[in-house]
Write a protein that holds these residues in place. Sequence first.
Motif, PDB file in Angstrom:
ATOM      1  N   SER A 263       0.873  -1.177   0.000  1.00  0.00           N
ATOM      2  CA  SER A 263       0.000   0.000   0.000  1.00  0.00           C
ATOM      3  C   SER A 263       0.903   1.217   0.000  1.00  0.00           C
ATOM      4  CB  SER A 263      -0.907   0.003   1.234  1.00  0.00           C
ATOM      5  OG  SER A 263      -0.134  -0.124   2.401  1.00  0.00           O
ATOM      6  N   THR A 264       0.776   2.022  -1.021  1.00  0.00           N
ATOM      7  CA  THR A 264       1.727   3.114  -1.227  1.00  0.00           C
ATOM      8  C   THR A 264       0.999   4.404  -1.554  1.00  0.00           C
ATOM      9  OG1 THR A 264       3.632   3.782  -2.551  1.00  0.00           O
ATOM     10  CG2 THR A 264       2.070   2.316  -3.615  1.00  0.00           C
ATOM     11  N   LEU A 265       1.535   5.190  -2.460  1.00  0.00           N
ATOM     12  CA  LEU A 265       0.953   6.484  -2.782  1.00  0.00           C
ATOM     13  C   LEU A 265      -0.507   6.373  -3.204  1.00  0.00           C
ATOM     14  CD1 LEU A 265       3.849   7.944  -4.941  1.00  0.00           C
ATOM     15  CD2 LEU A 265       3.275   8.605  -2.622  1.00  0.00           C
ATOM     16  N   GLU A 266      -1.267   7.406  -2.903  1.00  0.00           N
ATOM     17  CA  GLU A 266      -2.665   7.438  -3.348  1.00  0.00           C
ATOM     18  C   GLU A 266      -2.692   7.620  -4.859  1.00  0.00           C
ATOM     19  OE1 GLU A 266      -5.300   6.884  -1.558  1.00  0.00           O
ATOM     20  OE2 GLU A 266      -4.122   6.579   0.249  1.00  0.00           O
ATOM     21  N   SER A 267      -2.981   6.547  -5.558  1.00  0.00           N
ATOM     22  CA  SER A 267      -3.018   6.587  -7.016  1.00  0.00           C
ATOM     23  C   SER A 267      -4.195   5.752  -7.483  1.00  0.00           C
ATOM     24  CB  SER A 267      -1.714   6.040  -7.610  1.00  0.00           C
ATOM     25  OG  SER A 267      -1.849   5.801  -8.984  1.00  0.00           O
ATOM     26  N   GLU A 268      -5.125   6.391  -8.184  1.00  0.00           N
ATOM     27  CA  GLU A 268      -6.303   5.670  -8.652  1.00  0.00           C
ATOM     28  C   GLU A 268      -5.913   4.537  -9.600  1.00  0.00           C
ATOM     29  OE1 GLU A 268      -9.418   8.003 -10.241  1.00  0.00           O
ATOM     30  OE2 GLU A 268      -9.479   9.428  -8.570  1.00  0.00           O
ATOM     31  N   GLU A 269      -4.944   4.803 -10.478  1.00  0.00           N
ATOM     32  CA  GLU A 269      -4.532   3.777 -11.437  1.00  0.00           C
ATOM     33  C   GLU A 269      -3.901   2.594 -10.716  1.00  0.00           C
ATOM     34  OE1 GLU A 269      -2.291   3.499 -15.712  1.00  0.00           O
ATOM     35  OE2 GLU A 269      -1.397   4.782 -14.194  1.00  0.00           O
ATOM     36  N   PHE A 270      -2.999   2.877  -9.755  1.00  0.00           N
ATOM     37  CA  PHE A 270      -2.316   1.809  -9.037  1.00  0.00           C
ATOM     38  C   PHE A 270      -3.280   1.060  -8.117  1.00  0.00           C
ATOM     39  CE2 PHE A 270       0.990   0.345  -5.857  1.00  0.00           C
ATOM     40  CZ  PHE A 270       1.501  -0.642  -6.689  1.00  0.00           C
ATOM     41  N   ALA A 271      -4.342   1.723  -7.689  1.00  0.00           N
ATOM     42  CA  ALA A 271      -5.337   1.068  -6.835  1.00  0.00           C
ATOM     43  C   ALA A 271      -6.153   0.043  -7.611  1.00  0.00           C
ATOM     44  CB  ALA A 271      -6.258   2.108  -6.215  1.00  0.00           C
ATOM     45  N   LYS A 272      -6.233   0.226  -8.933  1.00  0.00           N
ATOM     46  CA  LYS A 272      -7.057  -0.656  -9.758  1.00  0.00           C
ATOM     47  C   LYS A 272      -6.240  -1.623 -10.604  1.00  0.00           C
ATOM     48  CE  LYS A 272     -10.672   2.882 -10.250  1.00  0.00           C
ATOM     49  NZ  LYS A 272     -11.382   3.764 -11.210  1.00  0.00           N
ATOM     50  N   LYS A 273      -4.979  -1.288 -10.852  1.00  0.00           N
ATOM     51  CA  LYS A 273      -4.157  -2.115 -11.730  1.00  0.00           C
ATOM     52  C   LYS A 273      -2.831  -2.469 -11.075  1.00  0.00           C
ATOM     53  CE  LYS A 273      -5.973  -0.086 -16.021  1.00  0.00           C
ATOM     54  NZ  LYS A 273      -5.602   0.611 -17.272  1.00  0.00           N
ATOM     55  N   ALA A 274      -2.349  -3.650 -11.386  1.00  0.00           N
ATOM     56  CA  ALA A 274      -1.039  -4.069 -10.893  1.00  0.00           C
ATOM     57  C   ALA A 274       0.059  -3.438 -11.755  1.00  0.00           C
ATOM     58  CB  ALA A 274      -0.937  -5.582 -10.933  1.00  0.00           C
ATOM     59  N   LEU A 275       1.246  -3.350 -11.182  1.00  0.00           N
ATOM     60  CA  LEU A 275       2.405  -2.819 -11.898  1.00  0.00           C
ATOM     61  C   LEU A 275       3.337  -3.983 -12.195  1.00  0.00           C
ATOM     62  CD1 LEU A 275       3.742  -0.186 -12.879  1.00  0.00           C
ATOM     63  CD2 LEU A 275       4.826   0.004 -10.644  1.00  0.00           C
ATOM     64  N   HIS A 276       3.589  -4.202 -13.477  1.00  0.00           N
ATOM     65  CA  HIS A 276       4.386  -5.351 -13.912  1.00  0.00           C
ATOM     66  C   HIS A 276       5.772  -4.909 -14.369  1.00  0.00           C
ATOM     67  CE1 HIS A 276       0.697  -7.758 -13.880  1.00  0.00           C
ATOM     68  NE2 HIS A 276       0.123  -6.814 -14.611  1.00  0.00           N
ATOM     69  N   PHE A 277       6.786  -5.622 -13.917  1.00  0.00           N
ATOM     70  CA  PHE A 277       8.164  -5.421 -14.350  1.00  0.00           C
ATOM     71  C   PHE A 277       8.521  -6.647 -15.188  1.00  0.00           C
ATOM     72  CE2 PHE A 277       7.376  -3.144 -10.495  1.00  0.00           C
ATOM     73  CZ  PHE A 277       8.079  -1.958 -10.599  1.00  0.00           C
ATOM     74  N   VAL A 278       8.550  -6.463 -16.509  1.00  0.00           N
ATOM     75  CA  VAL A 278       8.619  -7.589 -17.438  1.00  0.00           C
ATOM     76  C   VAL A 278       9.995  -7.644 -18.106  1.00  0.00           C
ATOM     77  CG1 VAL A 278       7.446  -8.739 -19.350  1.00  0.00           C
ATOM     78  CG2 VAL A 278       6.168  -7.146 -17.885  1.00  0.00           C
ATOM     79  N   LEU A 279      10.628  -8.809 -18.056  1.00  0.00           N
ATOM     80  CA  LEU A 279      11.898  -9.030 -18.744  1.00  0.00           C
ATOM     81  C   LEU A 279      11.623  -9.855 -19.993  1.00  0.00           C
ATOM     82  CD1 LEU A 279      14.216  -9.784 -15.686  1.00  0.00           C
ATOM     83  CD2 LEU A 279      14.024  -7.661 -16.993  1.00  0.00           C
ATOM     84  N   ILE A 280      12.026  -9.309 -21.145  1.00  0.00           N
ATOM     85  CA  ILE A 280      11.645  -9.878 -22.439  1.00  0.00           C
ATOM     86  C   ILE A 280      12.872 -10.187 -23.283  1.00  0.00           C
ATOM     87  CG2 ILE A 280      10.183  -9.562 -24.473  1.00  0.00           C
ATOM     88  CD1 ILE A 280       8.791  -7.268 -22.932  1.00  0.00           C
ATOM     89  N   ASP A 281      12.872 -11.367 -23.876  1.00  0.00           N
ATOM     90  CA  ASP A 281      13.918 -11.754 -24.819  1.00  0.00           C
ATOM     91  C   ASP A 281      13.465 -11.406 -26.235  1.00  0.00           C
ATOM     92  OD1 ASP A 281      16.293 -13.125 -25.783  1.00  0.00           O
ATOM     93  OD2 ASP A 281      14.916 -14.677 -26.492  1.00  0.00           O
ATOM     94  N   GLY A 282      14.313 -10.724 -26.985  1.00  0.00           N
ATOM     95  CA  GLY A 282      13.985 -10.399 -28.372  1.00  0.00           C
ATOM     96  C   GLY A 282      14.140  -8.938 -28.746  1.00  0.00           C
ATOM     97  N   PRO A 283      13.556  -8.002 -27.983  1.00  0.00           N
ATOM     98  CA  PRO A 283      13.610  -6.587 -28.382  1.00  0.00           C
ATOM     99  C   PRO A 283      15.015  -5.999 -28.456  1.00  0.00           C
ATOM    100  CG  PRO A 283      11.858  -6.947 -26.788  1.00  0.00           C
ATOM    101  CD  PRO A 283      12.645  -8.215 -26.845  1.00  0.00           C
TER     102      PRO A 283
END
Length: 325
Positions: A263-283
């Motif tokens: 539970s962190t900063l008051e953020s409507e977007e973060f309250a409704k959506k998860a934050l993903h840190f994605v590592l991708i092979d290819g780009p």
Amino acid sequence: MTKKIVVFACGGTGVNIGNMLERQDTTADAKAAAIEVCYIDTSEANVRDYDIKPEQMYIFEGIDGSGSDRTKNSDAISDASKDVLQNFSTGDLHIVIHSMGGGSGSVIGPALASQLLAEGKQVIVMAVQTTAMIKHLKNTVAVFKTFEAIAKKRKRVLPILLVSNDHESESNVDRTVTGAISMLSLLFSGNVNRLDSADLEHWLNFNKVTSFAHGTALLDITTEAKEMHKGDSICAVATIAQNPNVATQYSSDIEYQTVGYISTLESEEFAKKALHFVLIDGPIKRAFDACDLREKEAEKAITSRKSRAVIEVADDEADDNGLVY
């Protein structure tokens, strides 16, 4: 206990971004990891306008810039990489920021990243593509190759947040990088429920827990699952959300995903959506291919260019100083 992120701001681009990061309100969220910025360059020209403490700074002695020539000071920089790191403290995550087209940061950054990986540290590189002129393009191609060589030599994953300033202003690029660091300061804060240091170690070193081998991987930070480019593969995902009521699954065919709640900063977007840190092979390979092609086309254009237009002057028309009367 709150963790610490050490940021190595290398060369002119790194120095600018590091200073913007320090000017941000880092006390906005007490649950975020502490951020310590270290400045490394071959010249004081890039740091004169900023109020940087001497203990935060390492300037290579006897060098005054590289003038976009990566070979000019490469030996001195590589030989001193251990000494540079010994001047600063270590953290739970080490972020190395540099441009790919310049002469100093494009050598300092990879050299430090390589040494940090050799010492077993957790590392993320944030690299700014600069291809506005042919020299920068050649440097960028060489740095892409350097990234892959480092991952191969150290037998480690090298995560890279790749930003291009070809079509973005410098301030927008700086904001993108500092924003990414702010989000990583939540992920690595030590205050994420159900997510421990081993989870993050496996995320960064996905070759230990998945079928993917070590190598370079693009870091993408997003709240939305994106359609993958043909040939790309998701290697690993770390996800944080406000609470368990937020959907956290990124995709159904991921070999490794770790999830935690903070539970962190008051953020409507973060309250409704998860934050993903994605590592991708290819780009990363695709970005290299695009730059490599542009370099070859540029070299072809130079080769086919007519010789310089010259005014004809006979040898006996000029005196010893080159003056014609």
